[in-house]
Design a protein around this motif. Structure first.
Motif, PDB file in Angstrom:
ATOM      1  N   UNK A 189       0.813  -1.222   0.000  1.00 57.99           N
ATOM      2  CA  UNK A 189       0.000   0.000   0.000  1.00 57.99           C
ATOM      3  C   UNK A 189       0.846   1.272   0.000  1.00 57.99           C
ATOM      4  N   UNK A 190       2.155   1.157   0.294  1.00 56.96           N
ATOM      5  CA  UNK A 190       3.032   2.333   0.264  1.00 56.96           C
ATOM      6  C   UNK A 190       3.194   2.884  -1.154  1.00 56.96           C
ATOM      7  N   UNK A 191       2.815   2.095  -2.156  1.00 54.08           N
ATOM      8  CA  UNK A 191       2.867   2.572  -3.538  1.00 54.08           C
ATOM      9  C   UNK A 191       1.948   3.776  -3.730  1.00 54.08           C
ATOM     10  N   UNK A 192       0.842   3.822  -2.982  1.00 55.55           N
ATOM     11  CA  UNK A 192      -0.063   4.967  -3.057  1.00 55.55           C
ATOM     12  C   UNK A 192       0.690   6.244  -2.704  1.00 55.55           C
ATOM     13  N   UNK A 193       1.429   6.201  -1.594  1.00 58.12           N
ATOM     14  CA  UNK A 193       2.219   7.364  -1.184  1.00 58.12           C
ATOM     15  C   UNK A 193       3.248   7.724  -2.246  1.00 58.12           C
ATOM     16  N   UNK A 194       3.908   6.732  -2.820  1.00 57.24           N
ATOM     17  CA  UNK A 194       4.957   6.976  -3.805  1.00 57.24           C
ATOM     18  C   UNK A 194       4.419   7.760  -4.996  1.00 57.24           C
ATOM     19  N   UNK A 195       3.258   7.373  -5.499  1.00 54.38           N
ATOM     20  CA  UNK A 195       2.673   8.054  -6.653  1.00 54.38           C
ATOM     21  C   UNK A 195       2.301   9.488  -6.286  1.00 54.38           C
ATOM     22  N   UNK A 196       1.739   9.681  -5.097  1.00 47.48           N
ATOM     23  CA  UNK A 196       1.379  11.030  -4.641  1.00 47.48           C
ATOM     24  C   UNK A 196       2.630  11.885  -4.482  1.00 47.48           C
ATOM     25  N   UNK A 197       3.678  11.317  -3.941  1.00 42.53           N
ATOM     26  CA  UNK A 197       4.938  12.048  -3.745  1.00 42.53           C
ATOM     27  C   UNK A 197       5.494  12.557  -5.064  1.00 42.53           C
ATOM     28  N   UNK A 198       5.236  11.838  -6.150  1.00 43.77           N
ATOM     29  CA  UNK A 198       5.759  12.212  -7.464  1.00 43.77           C
ATOM     30  C   UNK A 198       4.730  12.983  -8.307  1.00 43.77           C
ATOM     31  N   UNK A 199       3.639  13.415  -7.660  1.00 40.63           N
ATOM     32  CA  UNK A 199       2.593  14.135  -8.380  1.00 40.63           C
ATOM     33  C   UNK A 199       2.751  15.644  -8.213  1.00 40.63           C
ATOM     34  N   UNK A 200       1.847  16.411  -8.822  1.00 42.54           N
ATOM     35  CA  UNK A 200       1.880  17.867  -8.717  1.00 42.54           C
ATOM     36  C   UNK A 200       1.361  18.315  -7.352  1.00 42.54           C
ATOM     37  N   UNK A 201       1.524  19.594  -7.061  1.00 43.86           N
ATOM     38  CA  UNK A 201       1.202  20.140  -5.748  1.00 43.86           C
ATOM     39  C   UNK A 201      -0.275  19.939  -5.390  1.00 43.86           C
ATOM     40  N   UNK A 202      -1.176  20.215  -6.327  1.00 48.42           N
ATOM     41  CA  UNK A 202      -2.603  20.073  -6.017  1.00 48.42           C
ATOM     42  C   UNK A 202      -2.953  18.643  -5.619  1.00 48.42           C
ATOM     43  N   UNK A 203      -2.377  17.677  -6.322  1.00 48.81           N
ATOM     44  CA  UNK A 203      -2.628  16.270  -5.995  1.00 48.81           C
ATOM     45  C   UNK A 203      -2.065  15.917  -4.631  1.00 48.81           C
ATOM     46  N   UNK A 204      -0.881  16.409  -4.321  1.00 49.03           N
ATOM     47  CA  UNK A 204      -0.273  16.141  -3.022  1.00 49.03           C
ATOM     48  C   UNK A 204      -1.132  16.689  -1.884  1.00 49.03           C
ATOM     49  N   UNK A 205      -1.613  17.911  -2.050  1.00 51.90           N
ATOM     50  CA  UNK A 205      -2.448  18.522  -1.015  1.00 51.90           C
ATOM     51  C   UNK A 205      -3.798  17.806  -0.904  1.00 51.90           C
ATOM     52  N   UNK A 206      -4.300  17.301  -2.011  1.00 51.47           N
ATOM     53  CA  UNK A 206      -5.565  16.575  -2.014  1.00 51.47           C
ATOM     54  C   UNK A 206      -5.467  15.278  -1.203  1.00 51.47           C
ATOM     55  N   UNK A 207      -4.366  14.531  -1.403  1.00 53.34           N
ATOM     56  CA  UNK A 207      -4.225  13.223  -0.762  1.00 53.34           C
ATOM     57  C   UNK A 207      -3.600  13.308   0.630  1.00 53.34           C
ATOM     58  N   UNK A 208      -2.964  14.414   0.961  1.00 50.62           N
ATOM     59  CA  UNK A 208      -2.231  14.536   2.221  1.00 50.62           C
ATOM     60  C   UNK A 208      -3.064  14.139   3.445  1.00 50.62           C
ATOM     61  N   UNK A 209      -4.295  14.622   3.603  1.00 56.16           N
ATOM     62  CA  UNK A 209      -5.076  14.235   4.797  1.00 56.16           C
ATOM     63  C   UNK A 209      -5.341  12.732   4.872  1.00 56.16           C
ATOM     64  N   UNK A 210      -5.602  12.099   3.728  1.00 58.22           N
ATOM     65  CA  UNK A 210      -5.866  10.657   3.715  1.00 58.22           C
ATOM     66  C   UNK A 210      -4.619   9.867   4.113  1.00 58.22           C
ATOM     67  N   UNK A 211      -3.449  10.326   3.623  1.00 54.79           N
ATOM     68  CA  UNK A 211      -2.209   9.627   3.937  1.00 54.79           C
ATOM     69  C   UNK A 211      -1.818   9.838   5.396  1.00 54.79           C
ATOM     70  N   UNK A 212      -2.092  11.027   5.934  1.00 53.09           N
ATOM     71  CA  UNK A 212      -1.831  11.275   7.357  1.00 53.09           C
ATOM     72  C   UNK A 212      -2.662  10.332   8.223  1.00 53.09           C
ATOM     73  N   UNK A 213      -3.929  10.177   7.865  1.00 52.54           N
ATOM     74  CA  UNK A 213      -4.802   9.272   8.608  1.00 52.54           C
ATOM     75  C   UNK A 213      -4.298   7.839   8.521  1.00 52.54           C
ATOM     76  N   UNK A 214      -3.833   7.447   7.329  1.00 55.94           N
ATOM     77  CA  UNK A 214      -3.294   6.100   7.153  1.00 55.94           C
ATOM     78  C   UNK A 214      -2.070   5.887   8.047  1.00 55.94           C
ATOM     79  N   UNK A 215      -1.215   6.902   8.156  1.00 50.69           N
ATOM     80  CA  UNK A 215      -0.028   6.796   9.009  1.00 50.69           C
ATOM     81  C   UNK A 215      -0.430   6.695  10.475  1.00 50.69           C
ATOM     82  N   UNK A 216      -1.431   7.460  10.888  1.00 51.77           N
ATOM     83  CA  UNK A 216      -1.910   7.406  12.271  1.00 51.77           C
ATOM     84  C   UNK A 216      -2.452   6.026  12.615  1.00 51.77           C
ATOM     85  N   UNK A 217      -2.980   5.329  11.618  1.00 50.41           N
ATOM     86  CA  UNK A 217      -3.529   3.992  11.822  1.00 50.41           C
ATOM     87  C   UNK A 217      -2.483   2.895  11.622  1.00 50.41           C
TER      88      UNK A 217
END
Length: 303
Positions: free
Chosen positions: A202-230
């Motif tokens: 599932x870390x592949x999701x983060x990898x793709x977001x990390x290599x995306x544009x700023x808007x995409x990174x900001x869009x997914x950031x809250x979801x990835x933070x929640x995933x890390x908390x879990x």
């Protein structure tokens, strides 16, 4: 008699030699590994495991075993792998048998025992996994990495060929577009895929977001933070994404993970939010001090 006394004094001096901290030794080992100095890397890992503050994680044992194998120290390599398997009853990796770092160990009977143990664990743990989704995530990972490795190789071997570099950049951009659409589809179907169905893939999701544009990174950031908390992602993944967003927005970074080139072409740590607090924040995220990171990454940091 005098010679015997000299030997005893020498041994005493060696015994009193202060050990370096665990993380410092690990960082030095990793730097030697990157420089392909496997023997010295192996020595540093031995120092790390004997450090008074040593609290090695599973990946430390795995990395130390691989480095020992490449250094020709098969005894230490097997010892670390056995420690890893005995300490962490759930540890396995899907490419254990194919890992080229362990090739020097294949000639020994102990290797087959380790291989069988790891494969049995994998079969037990992955019994209820979504293997079709795992295969899809691995395809995304390869599509992300292959043009990037080709680009780095071209920069090293053909630095005066801008046409080749431009074509590889275009290939990366195309791969990123396809991958982003893929993970959006995965999110629509599964949400963030749990480790219970895909494991660490599932870390592949983060990898793709990390290599995306700023808007995409900001869009997914809250979801990835929640995933890390879990516990679905590592906090270091979130640190890297947070600093990357700050870089793209032209704001100071909190953790110092992002490196840029200055006007002279020298690699430097990008502007920090707070130089006095950066190592406190890095420590809380399980990261080594910025001084060691900068040295490892061959980047300059003016504290």
């Amino acid at each position: 008699m005098k010679r015997t006394i000299f030997y005893i004094l020498a041994l005493a001096l060696c015994a009193c030699k202060p050990s370096i901290p665990f993380q410092t030794a690990v960082n030095k080992a990793d730097s030697c590994y990157m420089a392909q100095n496997y023997e010295q890397a192996n020595n540093y890992y031995k120092q790390a495991f004997h450090a008074s503050d040593a609290e090695p994680q599973s990946y430390h044992y795995s990395n130390a075993a691989a480095i020992a194998a490449m250094a020709g120290d098969e005894q230490t390599a097997f010892m670390r792998l056995n420690q890893l398997i005995n300490n962490d009853k759930e540890w396995y990796t899907s490419n254990f048998a194919e890992n080229p770092d362990f090739l020097p160990l294949h000639q020994y009977p102990e290797w087959q025992v380790l291989k069988d143990t790891v494969e049995q664990r994998q079969q037990r743990i992955e019994k209820d996994y979504n293997h079709e989704l795992i295969a899809r995530l691995r395809t995304i990972f390869l599509r992300d990495q292959e043009p990037r490795h080709a680009f780095l190789f071209a920069c090293q071997t053909k630095p005066d060929n801008p046409v080749l570099r431009d074509s590889l950049i275009h290939a990366m951009q195309q791969a990123d577009e396809v991958n982003l659409q893929e993970i959006r589809d995965i999110f629509d179907t599964y949400g963030f895929p749990s480790k219970t169905i895909v494991g660490s893939a599932n870390s592949v999701i983060w990898l793709v977001v990390q290599h995306s544009d700023l808007d995409t990174q900001k869009e997914f950031y809250p979801f990835l933070c929640k995933a890390a908390e879990q516990g679905e992602l590592s906090m270091e993944d979130i640190v890297l994404l947070e600093d990357r967003i700050a870089l793209f927005e032209g704001k100071p970074q909190r953790y110092g993970s992002q490196i840029v080139e200055d006007s002279t072409g020298e690699r430097v740590i990008y502007t920090l939010l707070n130089t006095d607090s950066v190592n406190i924040w890095r420590s809380a995220a399980g990261m080594p001090p910025l001084e060691e990171y900068a040295k490892q990454m061959n980047a300059k940091w003016n504290k």
